[in-house]
Design an enzyme around this catalytic site. Structure first.
Site, PDB file in Angstrom:
ATOM      1  N   THR A  61      74.103 -24.279 -37.292  1.00 58.03           N
ATOM      2  CA  THR A  61      74.148 -23.277 -36.222  1.00 58.03           C
ATOM      3  C   THR A  61      74.668 -23.926 -34.959  1.00 58.03           C
ATOM      4  OG1 THR A  61      72.807 -21.936 -34.700  1.00 58.03           O
ATOM      5  CG2 THR A  61      71.649 -23.696 -35.838  1.00 58.03           C
ATOM      6  N   ARG A 116      74.969 -11.624 -42.915  1.00 55.59           N
ATOM      7  CA  ARG A 116      73.554 -11.320 -42.681  1.00 55.59           C
ATOM      8  C   ARG A 116      73.215 -10.247 -43.703  1.00 55.59           C
ATOM      9  NH1 ARG A 116      75.320 -12.557 -37.238  1.00 55.59           N
ATOM     10  NH2 ARG A 116      74.200 -14.432 -36.632  1.00 55.59           N
ATOM     11  N   GLY A 169      74.360 -18.097 -27.116  1.00 52.25           N
ATOM     12  CA  GLY A 169      72.937 -18.480 -27.180  1.00 52.25           C
ATOM     13  C   GLY A 169      72.080 -17.274 -26.856  1.00 52.25           C
ATOM     14  N   ARG A 170      71.809 -16.482 -27.895  1.00 46.82           N
ATOM     15  CA  ARG A 170      71.014 -15.270 -27.675  1.00 46.82           C
ATOM     16  C   ARG A 170      69.578 -15.649 -27.297  1.00 46.82           C
ATOM     17  NH1 ARG A 170      72.957 -11.140 -31.543  1.00 46.82           N
ATOM     18  NH2 ARG A 170      72.299 -12.650 -33.105  1.00 46.82           N
ATOM     19  N   ARG A 230      86.439 -20.135  -5.377  1.00 43.73           N
ATOM     20  CA  ARG A 230      85.691 -19.018  -5.944  1.00 43.73           C
ATOM     21  C   ARG A 230      84.384 -19.466  -6.593  1.00 43.73           C
ATOM     22  NH1 ARG A 230      90.619 -15.774  -8.733  1.00 43.73           N
ATOM     23  NH2 ARG A 230      90.863 -14.258  -7.064  1.00 43.73           N
ATOM     24  N   GLY A 233      75.103 -16.910 -38.691  1.00 43.83           N
ATOM     25  CA  GLY A 233      76.339 -17.155 -37.936  1.00 43.83           C
ATOM     26  C   GLY A 233      77.063 -18.378 -38.473  1.00 43.83           C
ATOM     27  N   GLY A 253      79.437 -30.361 -14.689  1.00 39.00           N
ATOM     28  CA  GLY A 253      78.996 -30.394 -13.296  1.00 39.00           C
ATOM     29  C   GLY A 253      78.695 -29.020 -12.731  1.00 39.00           C
ATOM     30  N   ASP A 260      69.022 -24.763 -32.094  1.00 41.00           N
ATOM     31  CA  ASP A 260      67.648 -24.367 -31.757  1.00 41.00           C
ATOM     32  C   ASP A 260      66.681 -24.627 -32.911  1.00 41.00           C
ATOM     33  OD1 ASP A 260      68.880 -22.495 -33.345  1.00 41.00           O
ATOM     34  OD2 ASP A 260      67.994 -20.766 -32.353  1.00 41.00           O
TER      35      ASP A 260
END
Ligand code: ADP
Ligand code: F6P
Length: 328
Positions: free
Chosen positions: A131, A77, A176-177, A168, A16, A191, A135
């Site tokens: 990325t 990829r 973030g898979r 609402r 990515g 917040g 991660d």
């Protein structure tokens, strides 16, 4: 350490895209040229290596790109790189140009490819963590995360305005898979009342009872920030549960999606990408091969690719606790 002299370096971006990749490419190319090395840009990640889509890079090739999102080398990829035949082809193409060092800017998948390649062939590889997901262990920063999270908070702040106007509940899905860093950081910074991430099991009963309790004290504006991956099924999944359990709650969802991957990189991403790019070439020159270049406590940090592909950045329980306390 290796004493093999690196004279021609290829640089590629893979997986990515992430804002700041261009700043890293620029730093790699210009540091290489400064050291009288020949520099090459490999197009579309490992696909360009296999298809021999490789271009010489001059100083001007990377002019006017530090501020641009995306990647001038494009990214991809590449299925064929999983296969030994694909990697052999890639090696033959690099070898035919005399390229004897490689800088791979990408995520942990790209590093897995680089590790295999460096074990099979005599071309040392350096990984730069690129990325938005953050991660990757062995670095306090990954190129693109800061920009992505700032894009997310800008959007979430805007959503809070309209949520507030209508009393609402908003469920906002961020990228973030497999990783909850964008959700955690953007949620804490805006917040959010709840943050749902793939690394933690979600106690949905707890979310429901907290929303009920807030309704009792007339706190009707609530924001749930959820990562796209994980068992709850993103914003849609949470909305469906809330619809069943709290049918009277006025709920909307917003999926931020790929806007988080684009845009001009933040100062932090430009600086870190530049530092990492510079040290990638320095590493190749001093024989520090097959490592990921990271930054820990504001110092350069080198993690063997072998280790970098295994370790995951951990999310501390304290962060989760803090979100809860601060949003009460
Ligand atoms: P990211 O680098 O962002 O984690 P991917 O996981 O999609 O992205 O990996 C990018 C590319 O790296 C893959 O398309 C493939 O070409 C290469 N790659 C990933 N894992 C491996 C592997 N185990 N063996 C060889 N190549 C791999
Ligand atoms: O690697 C970053 C990331 O943005 C993940 O968070 C996300 O799930 C994935 O890429 C989506 O990638 P694409 O849409 O390119 O398949």
């Amino acid at each position: 350490m290796s004493d093999k002299k690196v004279t021609r370096i290829g640089v590629l971006t893979s997986g990515g895209d992430a804002p700041g990749m261009n700043a890293a490419i620029r730093a790699v190319v210009r540091t290489g040229l400064y050291n009288n090395l020949e520099m090459f840009g490999v197009m579309r990640g490992y696909s360009g290596m296999i298809e021999n889509d490789i271009q010489p890079m001059e100083s001007r090739s990377v002019a006017n790109i530090i501020q641009r999102g995306g990647t001038v080398l494009k990214t991809a990829r590449c299925k064929d790189f999983f296969e030994p035949e694909g990697r052999q082809k890639a090696y033959d193409n690099l070898k035919s140009r005399g390229i004897n060092g490689l800088v791979v800017i990408g995520g942990d998948g790209s590093f897995k490819g680089a590790l295999k390649f460096s074990k099979e062939f005599d071309i040392p590889c350096i990984g730069l963590p690129g990325t938005i997901d953050k991660d990757i262990a062995g670095s306090d920063f990954t190129i693109g995360f800061d920009t992505a999270v700032n894009t997310a908070i800008e959007a979430i702040d805007k959503i809070r305005d309209t949520a507030d106007a209508h009393d609402r509940l908003f469920i906002i899905e961020v990228m973030g898979r497999d990783a909850g860093y964008i959700a955690l950081h953007s949620g804490l910074a805006t917040g959010a009342e709840h943050i749902i991430i793939p690394e933690r099991k979600t106690d949905i009963e707890d979310v429901i009872s907290s929303l009920q309790e807030k309704e009792r004290r007339k706190k009707l504006v609530n924001m749930i920030v959820v990562a796209e991956g994980g068992e709850t099924g993103g914003a849609e999944g949470i909305k469906n549960i809330i619809k069943q359990r709290l049918p009277a709650t006025d709920t909307r969802i917003c999926i931020l999606g790929h806007i988080q991957r684009g845009g001009s990189p933040s100062c932090i991403d430009r600086l870190n990408a530049s530092r990492m790019g510079y040290h990638a070439v320095e590493s190749l020159l001093v024989g520090r091969h097959n490592v990921m270049v990271g930054i820990v406590n504001n110092r350069m940090h080198y993690t063997p690719l072998e280790k970098a592909v295994k370790a995951k950045q951990r999310i501390s329980d304290e962060w989760i606790k803090m979100v809860r306390i601060l949003a009460s």
